[in-house]
Design an enzyme around this catalytic site. Structure first.
Site, PDB file in Angstrom:
ATOM      1  CE  LYS A  39       4.105 -11.715  -0.524  1.00 18.83           C
ATOM      2  NZ  LYS A  39       4.342 -12.641  -1.652  1.00 18.83           N
ATOM      3  CB  SER A  40       8.986  -7.604  -4.012  1.00 22.24           C
ATOM      4  OG  SER A  40       7.779  -8.073  -4.536  1.00 22.24           O
ATOM      5  N   GLY A 112       5.883 -18.155  -4.584  1.00 29.15           N
ATOM      6  CA  GLY A 112       6.291 -18.180  -5.986  1.00 29.15           C
ATOM      7  C   GLY A 112       7.552 -17.374  -6.236  1.00 29.15           C
ATOM      8  NE  ARG A 140       1.648 -19.070  -8.346  1.00 27.89           N
ATOM      9  CZ  ARG A 140       2.068 -17.953  -7.758  1.00 27.89           C
ATOM     10  NH1 ARG A 140       2.359 -17.942  -6.464  1.00 27.89           N
ATOM     11  NH2 ARG A 140       2.209 -16.857  -8.471  1.00 27.89           N
ATOM     12  CB  SER A 186       6.696 -12.297 -15.242  1.00 25.82           C
ATOM     13  OG  SER A 186       7.170 -12.920 -14.067  1.00 25.82           O
ATOM     14  CD  GLN A 188       6.927 -14.325  -9.007  1.00 22.92           C
ATOM     15  OE1 GLN A 188       6.530 -15.267  -9.694  1.00 22.92           O
ATOM     16  NE2 GLN A 188       6.454 -14.074  -7.806  1.00 22.92           N
ATOM     17  CG  ASP A 351       0.992  -9.089  -6.202  1.00 20.51           C
ATOM     18  OD1 ASP A 351       0.702  -9.983  -7.020  1.00 20.51           O
ATOM     19  OD2 ASP A 351       2.144  -8.907  -5.766  1.00 20.51           O
ATOM     20  CE  LYS A 378       0.259 -12.624 -10.346  1.00 21.47           C
ATOM     21  NZ  LYS A 378       1.727 -12.464 -10.411  1.00 21.47           N
ATOM     22  NE  ARG A 382      -4.135 -13.524  -5.692  1.00 21.51           N
ATOM     23  CZ  ARG A 382      -2.962 -13.040  -5.313  1.00 21.51           C
ATOM     24  NH1 ARG A 382      -2.373 -12.087  -6.035  1.00 21.51           N
ATOM     25  NH2 ARG A 382      -2.366 -13.495  -4.225  1.00 21.51           N
TER      26      ARG A 382
END
Ligand code: S3P
Length: 470
Positions: A39-40, A112, A140, A186, A188, A351, A378, A382
């Site tokens: 996905k990333s 996200g 978020r 992070s 992201q 994840d 997340k 979670r």
């Protein structure tokens, strides 16, 4: 306008159906599989392919809602993208300054990664934009990106709570570089700032408190864009992620550069493979080969943690594909034991904790996770959602502020709620392999954000899962 569905040119993504998974107890996982694309990397292939000069071909693209949301956003900004057909895409890059103002808000669904990376990229464009998302994404935290972007001169308005929608006033030619020490590990945030740094005057440097996934850096290099990495790069240029004491990594970028189109072969997502790595590890009689999995050292915490617990996982046929390490993973059932999870592995398995909690529930003794407060922000909280669900199934799971303490033992049956979080839904499905009674999992529609094939593949490999759509 986006209440029920959003449209890509070939696919209608329906968000109104409620999906329930029913898992019968027992079974084992056997055979061979190739799980869908990472996905990333799929997000980044669209972003960088769009900004490149020339035509980029992508293979192995993840045809799931999150990556398709990124794809649609770039179509909305004037990029011609053919496909996806069987995971293949052709992106007609518009160059670093070729994006066009979108006519509408960019709706990013549950993703996200799309929102945080795009906020950095769009901060320095010559047009304004608005980024929106679904209920989960709209709750978020976005200050982690908008605060450092503001230091660069970006103009991004959030809600009072620091959440989406993000109203971005493009500041083309007006961003200035920063030297930023990230308070949280992070990828992201790092990637967001690197994308903004491509439009800023001066050299933008991001320092990470611990190594995080480095797909942006690797892919930028693949597109011939200069990025400098220092710090955690040890031994023979190999990224020393996960080595205790490897030190902070620094990544630097500037506006001096352009992207040249390239071909991208996206490997299978280790975060999707993780469900089956755990499933085969906990279900007696399992023997599974997962092919062509991305084993970038910034992502392999799941293998390290499972091995520390006693799992039998072999990494076979290691090779490099398009600048990313890839391997086949052979996993055979092995009794697990509880451990204290080393904190340096947390960002490298960030994840995978929902399914690792299931592994811990099946292990002998106590497993303790600390240093993982990020799990609370997340797609769901979670820590709480997994603790609540495991308790319903009779597991002794105690949430803590930054982790969880789980006593291994029997897993019973019951009804749990995924809270719209794809990885929670899939984790409780895997728990069925060791449960003593059926498990019902509500609210599973978001499995489509990362792994639409999960239920069919899980069934083929040996999980007794039935799905109902209402
Ligand atoms: C991602 C980074 C991680 C991860 C997310 C994807 C990325 O988030 O949880 O699913 O593609 O960069 P953080 O970097 O916020 O930990």
């Amino acid at each position: 306008m986006h209440g029920n569905a959003f449209l890509t040119s070939s696919i209608i993504i329906n968000m109104s159906k409620s999906i329930t998974f029913y898992v019968q107890p027992g079974g084992k996982l056997q055979g061979e599989a190739r799980v869908p694309g990472d996905k990333s990397m799929s997000h980044r292939s669209i972003m960088l392919g769009s900004l490149a000069t020339g035509v980029t071909h992508v293979k192995g693209f993840l045809e799931a809602e999150d990556a398709l949301a990124t794809l649609q956003a770039f179509r909305d900004m004037g990029v011609e993208i053919e496909g996806p057909v069987n995971g293949e895409l052709t992106i007609h890059g518009v160059g670093k300054h070729g994006l066009k103002a979108p006519k509408n808000d960019l709706y990013l669904g549950n993703s996200g990664t799309s929102m945080r990376l795009l906020s950095g990229l769009l901060a320095g464009q010559a047009f304004n934009s608005v980024l929106t998302g679904d209920k989960s994404l709209s709750g978020r935290p976005m200050k982690r990106v908008t605060d450092p972007l503001a230091m660069m001169g970006a103009d991004i308005k959030t809600t009072e709570k620091g959440t989406a929608p993000l109203h971005i006033t493009g500041k083309a030619g007006q961003l200035t570089a920063i030297d930023y020490a990230m308070p949280i590990a992070s990828a992201q945030v790092k990637s967001c700032l690197l994308l903004a740094g491509m439009y800023a005057q001066g050299v933008t440097t991001v320092t990470e408190p611990a190594p995080t996934r480095d797909h942006t850096e690797r892919m930028l290099t693949g597109f011939s864009y200069p990025v400098k990495q220092e710090g955690s790069i040890a031994k023979d240029g190999v990224y020393a992620a996960g080595l205790p004491g490897a030190g902070a990594a620094k990544v630097s970028i500037s506006a001096e550069g352009s992207l040249t189109a390239t071909d991208i072969d996206v490997p299978s997502d280790i975060s999707s493979a993780a469900f089956f790595l755990v499933g085969a590890s906990i279900a007696p009689g399992s023997d599974l080969l997962l092919k062509h999995v991305g084993v970038n050292p910034t992502r392999t915490g799941i293998i390290d943690i499972l091995r520390l617990m006693g799992a039998n996982i072999e990494v076979l046929n290691e090779r490099t594909v398009g600048g990313e390490p890839v391997a086949d993973l052979h996993v055979v059932y092995s009794p697990l034991k509880g451990i204290d999870i080393p904190e340096h592995l947390v960002p490298l398995a960030i994840d995978e904790f929902p399914v690792l909690f299931v592994a811990a529930a099946c292990a002998e003794g106590q497993t303790r996770l600390t240093g993982a407060e990020e799990l609370r922000v997340k797609e769901s909280d979670r820590i709480q959602v997994m603790a609540d669900g495991l308790q319903i199934l009779g597991v002794d799971a105690q949430s803590t502020e930054d982790g969880m303490i789980i006593q291994g033992g029997a897993i019973g049956g019951g009804e749990v709620i995924s809270h719209g979080d794809h990885r929670i839904a899939m984790s409780f499905s895997i728990a069925g392999l060791r449960a003593t009674a059926p498990i019902t999992i509500h609210d599973c529609e978001n499995v489509n954000t990362s792994f639409p094939e999960f239920r069919d593949l899980a069934k083929r490999l040996g999980l007794d899962l039935v799905c109902r759509e209402d």
